[in-house]
Design a protein around this motif. Sequence first.
Motif, short mmCIF file in Angstrom:
data_model
loop_
_atom_site.label_atom_id
_atom_site.label_comp_id
_atom_site.label_asym_id
_atom_site.label_seq_id
_atom_site.Cartn_x
_atom_site.Cartn_y
_atom_site.Cartn_z
N LEU A 24 0.78 -1.43 -0.07
CA LEU A 24 0.10 -0.05 0.01
C LEU A 24 0.85 1.31 0.19
O LEU A 24 0.57 2.22 -0.77
CB LEU A 24 -0.73 -0.01 1.21
CG LEU A 24 -2.05 -1.11 1.22
CD1 LEU A 24 -2.87 -0.96 2.47
CD2 LEU A 24 -2.79 -1.09 0.06
N CYS A 34 -2.28 2.37 -9.75
CA CYS A 34 -2.68 1.77 -8.32
C CYS A 34 -3.18 0.31 -8.76
O CYS A 34 -2.59 -0.64 -8.02
CB CYS A 34 -3.73 2.22 -7.53
SG CYS A 34 -3.84 1.82 -5.95
N LEU A 47 -1.01 -2.97 -7.32
CA LEU A 47 -1.65 -3.57 -6.25
C LEU A 47 -2.42 -5.20 -6.80
O LEU A 47 -2.09 -5.95 -6.20
CB LEU A 47 -2.82 -2.90 -5.51
CG LEU A 47 -2.03 -1.89 -4.70
CD1 LEU A 47 -3.22 -0.96 -4.06
CD2 LEU A 47 -1.35 -2.30 -3.56
N ILE A 70 -3.37 -7.80 -3.87
CA ILE A 70 -4.07 -7.07 -3.10
C ILE A 70 -5.30 -6.91 -3.54
O ILE A 70 -5.50 -6.37 -4.92
CB ILE A 70 -3.18 -5.90 -2.64
CG1 ILE A 70 -1.99 -6.03 -2.26
CG2 ILE A 70 -3.95 -5.04 -1.57
CD1 ILE A 70 -1.57 -6.84 -1.20
N TYR A 117 -9.09 -2.79 -2.38
CA TYR A 117 -8.62 -1.51 -2.04
C TYR A 117 -8.99 -0.34 -2.50
O TYR A 117 -9.77 -0.23 -3.59
CB TYR A 117 -6.95 -1.57 -2.51
CG TYR A 117 -6.82 -1.64 -3.86
CD1 TYR A 117 -6.71 -0.56 -4.84
CD2 TYR A 117 -6.39 -2.94 -4.41
CE1 TYR A 117 -6.59 -0.70 -6.22
CE2 TYR A 117 -6.53 -3.01 -5.91
CZ TYR A 117 -6.51 -2.04 -6.87
OH TYR A 117 -6.37 -2.28 -7.89
N THR A 118 -8.94 0.95 -2.01
CA THR A 118 -9.44 2.02 -2.51
C THR A 118 -8.23 3.19 -2.18
O THR A 118 -7.57 3.33 -1.64
CB THR A 118 -10.57 2.57 -1.55
OG1 THR A 118 -10.13 2.81 -0.30
CG2 THR A 118 -11.88 1.66 -1.51
N VAL A 153 -4.18 5.27 0.33
CA VAL A 153 -4.50 3.84 -0.34
C VAL A 153 -4.70 3.06 0.99
O VAL A 153 -4.34 2.78 1.83
CB VAL A 153 -3.38 2.94 -0.98
CG1 VAL A 153 -3.93 1.56 -1.74
CG2 VAL A 153 -2.97 4.02 -2.13
N GLU A 154 -6.32 2.29 1.07
CA GLU A 154 -6.63 1.52 2.26
C GLU A 154 -7.20 0.19 1.61
O GLU A 154 -7.68 0.13 0.32
CB GLU A 154 -7.95 2.26 2.69
CG GLU A 154 -7.67 3.72 3.34
CD GLU A 154 -8.72 4.12 3.90
OE1 GLU A 154 -9.91 3.75 3.53
OE2 GLU A 154 -8.56 4.96 4.97
N ALA A 155 -6.77 -0.73 2.35
CA ALA A 155 -7.50 -2.41 2.07
C ALA A 155 -7.94 -2.90 3.38
O ALA A 155 -7.13 -2.55 4.28
CB ALA A 155 -6.09 -2.88 1.26
N ASN A 165 -7.34 -9.48 2.78
CA ASN A 165 -5.89 -9.85 2.24
C ASN A 165 -5.09 -10.75 3.16
O ASN A 165 -3.96 -10.65 2.93
CB ASN A 165 -5.22 -8.42 1.89
CG ASN A 165 -6.10 -7.54 0.72
OD1 ASN A 165 -6.08 -8.07 -0.31
ND2 ASN A 165 -6.69 -6.61 1.14
N THR A 173 -8.59 -2.09 9.05
CA THR A 173 -8.46 -1.71 7.61
C THR A 173 -6.82 -1.03 7.77
O THR A 173 -6.59 -0.36 8.69
CB THR A 173 -9.25 -0.56 7.27
OG1 THR A 173 -10.69 -1.20 7.11
CG2 THR A 173 -9.02 0.01 5.79
N SER A 229 -4.17 1.37 6.10
CA SER A 229 -4.22 2.46 5.12
C SER A 229 -2.63 3.04 5.26
O SER A 229 -2.03 3.09 6.28
CB SER A 229 -4.96 3.33 5.91
OG SER A 229 -4.97 4.95 5.35
#
Length: 120
Positions: A31, A56, A60, A65, A68-69, A90-92, A97, A109, A111
């Motif tokens: 991330l 991204c 990822l 991964i 993710y956002t 970037v968050e997942a 995962n 989460t 981040s």
Amino acid sequence: MIEFAVCLPVFLLITFATLETCRMIYLRQSLKLAAYECARLGILPEITPASLQDQCDVILLGRGIENYTLSHTPSDLSALEFGNLLVTTVEAPAAENALMGSWLYGGQTVSESVTIMAEY
């Protein structure tokens, strides 16, 4: 046999916890890498949010991964001028995962964000 029966669950617990921790370190580093590369790309002139999302995705998805956002501030990249700061985040979700489900990291989460100054 009794020693084996007592020690095996403890050994397996330590082994699986170590694997999960290593996977979360890998997730966090992935991330961070994606946020950094997107921030570097985001300060270039005439870049679009779709280009950032593509960058991204390349990083990822290539690392396995999921879900993710990517977000960035300011949201309008064309308004970015010399000296302004761009923040990419970037968050997942950790559970989606993880290697062995969410038994260790639950609903957390992960981040990562990077702040970079526009130079162009």
